[in-house]
Design a protein around this motif. Structure first.
Motif, mmCIF file in Angstrom:
data_model
loop_
_atom_site.group_PDB
_atom_site.id
_atom_site.type_symbol
_atom_site.label_atom_id
_atom_site.label_comp_id
_atom_site.label_asym_id
_atom_site.label_seq_id
_atom_site.Cartn_x
_atom_site.Cartn_y
_atom_site.Cartn_z
ATOM 1 N N GLY A 172 0.793 -0.669 0.087
ATOM 2 C CA GLY A 172 0.016 0.298 -0.125
ATOM 3 C C GLY A 172 0.561 1.306 0.238
ATOM 4 N N THR A 173 0.210 2.429 0.264
ATOM 5 C CA THR A 173 1.040 3.530 -0.151
ATOM 6 C C THR A 173 0.107 4.704 0.752
ATOM 7 O OG1 THR A 173 1.288 2.928 -2.253
ATOM 8 C CG2 THR A 173 1.752 5.008 -1.648
ATOM 9 N N VAL A 287 -3.057 12.306 -5.813
ATOM 10 C CA VAL A 287 -3.405 11.043 -6.421
ATOM 11 C C VAL A 287 -4.052 11.755 -7.575
ATOM 12 C CG1 VAL A 287 -5.699 9.017 -6.796
ATOM 13 C CG2 VAL A 287 -4.666 9.074 -4.386
ATOM 14 N N ASN A 288 -3.930 11.048 -8.887
ATOM 15 C CA ASN A 288 -4.465 11.607 -9.581
ATOM 16 C C ASN A 288 -5.470 10.613 -10.376
ATOM 17 O OD1 ASN A 288 -4.361 12.835 -12.444
ATOM 18 N ND2 ASN A 288 -2.697 12.925 -13.273
ATOM 19 N N PHE A 289 -6.563 11.242 -10.455
ATOM 20 C CA PHE A 289 -7.249 11.076 -11.635
ATOM 21 C C PHE A 289 -7.739 11.637 -12.576
ATOM 22 C CE2 PHE A 289 -8.134 11.107 -6.158
ATOM 23 C CZ PHE A 289 -8.871 9.983 -5.699
ATOM 24 N N GLY A 290 -7.157 12.114 -13.221
ATOM 25 C CA GLY A 290 -7.192 12.839 -13.838
ATOM 26 C C GLY A 290 -6.131 12.021 -15.199
ATOM 27 N N GLY A 348 -1.905 -3.863 -4.725
ATOM 28 C CA GLY A 348 -2.048 -3.244 -3.953
ATOM 29 C C GLY A 348 -1.136 -1.848 -3.595
ATOM 30 N N GLY A 349 0.295 -2.092 -4.436
ATOM 31 C CA GLY A 349 1.193 -1.115 -4.318
ATOM 32 C C GLY A 349 1.342 -0.223 -5.673
ATOM 33 N N GLY A 350 1.523 1.033 -5.493
ATOM 34 C CA GLY A 350 1.403 2.311 -6.270
ATOM 35 C C GLY A 350 1.936 2.536 -7.222
ATOM 36 N N TRP A 351 1.070 2.528 -8.355
ATOM 37 C CA TRP A 351 2.027 3.278 -9.982
ATOM 38 C C TRP A 351 1.564 4.672 -9.231
ATOM 39 C CZ3 TRP A 351 0.630 -0.458 -14.269
ATOM 40 C CH2 TRP A 351 0.630 -1.807 -13.607
ATOM 41 N N PHE A 352 3.596 4.726 -9.409
ATOM 42 C CA PHE A 352 3.415 6.014 -9.497
ATOM 43 C C PHE A 352 3.886 6.756 -11.077
ATOM 44 C CE2 PHE A 352 5.077 4.660 -5.869
ATOM 45 C CZ PHE A 352 3.987 5.274 -5.508
ATOM 46 N N THR A 353 3.325 7.892 -11.918
ATOM 47 C CA THR A 353 4.070 8.888 -12.594
ATOM 48 C C THR A 353 4.245 10.290 -12.443
ATOM 49 O OG1 THR A 353 1.921 10.110 -13.817
ATOM 50 C CG2 THR A 353 2.320 7.653 -14.090
ATOM 51 N N ASN A 354 5.926 11.028 -12.996
ATOM 52 C CA ASN A 354 5.993 12.407 -12.757
ATOM 53 C C ASN A 354 4.678 13.088 -13.016
ATOM 54 O OD1 ASN A 354 8.403 11.583 -12.043
ATOM 55 N ND2 ASN A 354 9.387 11.615 -14.195
ATOM 56 N N LEU A 360 6.058 13.318 -8.021
ATOM 57 C CA LEU A 360 5.142 12.099 -8.036
ATOM 58 C C LEU A 360 3.787 12.277 -7.447
ATOM 59 C CD1 LEU A 360 7.517 9.170 -7.047
ATOM 60 C CD2 LEU A 360 6.989 9.840 -9.196
ATOM 61 N N ALA A 361 2.764 11.287 -8.727
ATOM 62 C CA ALA A 361 1.410 11.172 -8.702
ATOM 63 C C ALA A 361 1.045 9.556 -8.668
ATOM 64 C CB ALA A 361 0.852 11.941 -9.018
ATOM 65 N N LEU A 362 -0.114 9.208 -7.546
ATOM 66 C CA LEU A 362 -0.477 7.903 -7.903
ATOM 67 C C LEU A 362 -1.274 7.592 -8.277
ATOM 68 C CD1 LEU A 362 -0.891 5.475 -5.424
ATOM 69 C CD2 LEU A 362 -2.119 5.487 -6.879
ATOM 70 N N VAL A 363 -1.070 7.172 -10.031
ATOM 71 C CA VAL A 363 -2.248 6.598 -10.517
ATOM 72 C C VAL A 363 -2.725 5.799 -11.322
ATOM 73 C CG1 VAL A 363 -0.914 8.522 -12.484
ATOM 74 C CG2 VAL A 363 -0.375 6.242 -12.560
#
Length: 399
Positions: A172-173, A287-290, A348-354, A360-363
């Motif tokens: 988790g994150t 968290v980036n929902f978009g 469940g581990g987070g996936w991130f982008t710049n 970072l943002a979790l996507v």
């Protein structure tokens, strides 16, 4: 499954890996020697709203009432009734989540016995979505995160819980909370790490341990390590969990059609102390929902604690790859997919982008993968995921 495609350029991969490595904590782990001693549960001191059971084991009244509603005696639950997984005792509905603190349950020894809830798929499982999915990505070998994790991966941790099969583990994150800036107690993980899906109900005794095994010790060395290395920031019990209705209805042993909605948000509280999770860890990820269409993302990284062979579940790993699309069927939403060798336990581990401008943002989060462990897939986070996040944040606003 389709043939492996050639390697792809990853212009953003180095920057992505560096960004998470620079997520140094503001506070650092506690050096209090009392961290090696058994700690008191957050609910140890009864309040006027607590159920007057057996002194220090008193439950908050709302949790006790929920258990009684389903014919469960609150004190018997504490004493082991939670091990009863009969269908009429397995709380299933979204509003039925109950997770009272049980002092001392998650000792370092019990944590080491937890297994992975792998969601692996065969070629026949994925054939229905091949007209939507991009070609299978090339395998990417997961690499170990630098230690100590409190400097290089502080917001990432392990999630422990009980299922009918025994103690289980996910990743988790720590994420930002818009209604509690700087004081978040929210953790992002996969839906299948908190709820069994269509065939079951809520898992029990959910706890989160950020930066687990801080110095990256081997399983043998970890056995003799002090408790503060197992959980340098302590243990946090989930007092609320939310996942998608699609996962609750349609989630299955290999993900099922609910895999595209296989995400969850936890609100947690410390087993001891009063600081928020974000204040204690020193950082949290927005968290980036978009996020843009998968094909427009240059690189995506997944972090977690893979537990199924050839991994041992105690070392944090990461994969960075350029994502593609994946679908479990023609009528399901496409998911993100990257090449990655991580196995169950990384779920469940987070996936991130710049993010533009840095950071970072979790996507997404790890949801499913093939039995060959060559890739991972995670849900796209859109309006449904944002609704769950917003509702959880508002529920605990300014508490």
């Amino acid at each position: 499954m389709r043939s492996i495609r050639p390697p792809r350029p990853l212009p953003a991969a180095v920057g992505l890996a560096t960004a998470l490595a620079l997520a140094v904590t503001a506070c650092g782990p506690t050096e209090d020697k009392a961290a090696d001693k058994p700690s008191a549960p957050a609910s140890a001191t009864p309040t006027p709203a607590a159920d007057k059971g057996s002194g220090d084991l008193a439950l908050p009244r709302d949790l006790a009432d929920k258990l009684r509603k389903h014919g469960v005696d609150p004190e018997k639950w504490r004493d082991g009734e939670w091990k009863n997984w009969d269908r009429d005792k397995w709380l299933r509905q979204a509003q039925d989540f109950v997770n009272p603190v049980i002092e001392g349950l998650w000792s370092p020894e019990r944590m080491r016995t937890a297994q992975d809830p792998a969601k692996t798929m065969t070629a026949s499982d994925v054939s229905g979505g091949q007209n939507v999915s991009d070609p299978v990505p090339r395998p990417v070998r997961a690499v170990r995160e630098k230690t100590p994790y409190t400097r290089h991966g502080a917001p990432v941790g392990k999630l422990f819980f009980d299922s009918p099969k025994g103690p289980m583990v996910c990743s988790g994150t720590v994420i930002k909370d818009v209604n509690n800036p700087g004081r978040s107690n929210l953790v992002w993980t996969a839906g299948h790490c908190v709820h069994a899906g269509g065939a079951g109900g809520w898992f029990r005794n959910l706890v989160f341990a950020p930066a687990y095994n801080n110095n990256g010790r081997s399983p043998a060395a970890l056995r003799n390590a002090p408790a503060r290395e197992h959980y340098p920031y302590g243990v946090y019990w989930a007092d609320w969990a939310a996942t998608s209705g699609e996962w609750i209805r349609n989630g299955g042993p290999t993900g099922g059609t609910g895999a595209a909605h296989d995400y969850a948000v936890l609100h947690v509280k410390p087993e001891r102390g009063g600081k928020s999770l974000e204040e204690t860890v020193g950082t949290a990820i927005p968290v980036n929902f978009g996020a843009p269409d998968t094909r427009r993302i240059g690189a995506m990284g997944a972090w977690g604690y893979p537990a199924a062979p050839p991994y041992d579940g105690v070392i944090m790993h990461k994969c960075v790859d350029r994502p593609g699309r994946f679908s479990v069927g023609p009528n399901t939403l496409p998911m993100h997919r990257i090449g990655c060798s991580m196995t169950g336990g990384s779920s469940g581990g987070g996936w991130f982008t710049n993010k533009p401008g840095g950071g970072l943002a979790l996507v997404s989060n790890t949801s499913i993968g093939p039995v060959t462990h060559g890739w991972l897939a995670g849900p796209r986070l859109g309006a449904g995921a944002q609704q769950i996040y917003t509702a959880t944040s508002k529920k605990f606003s300014r508490r």
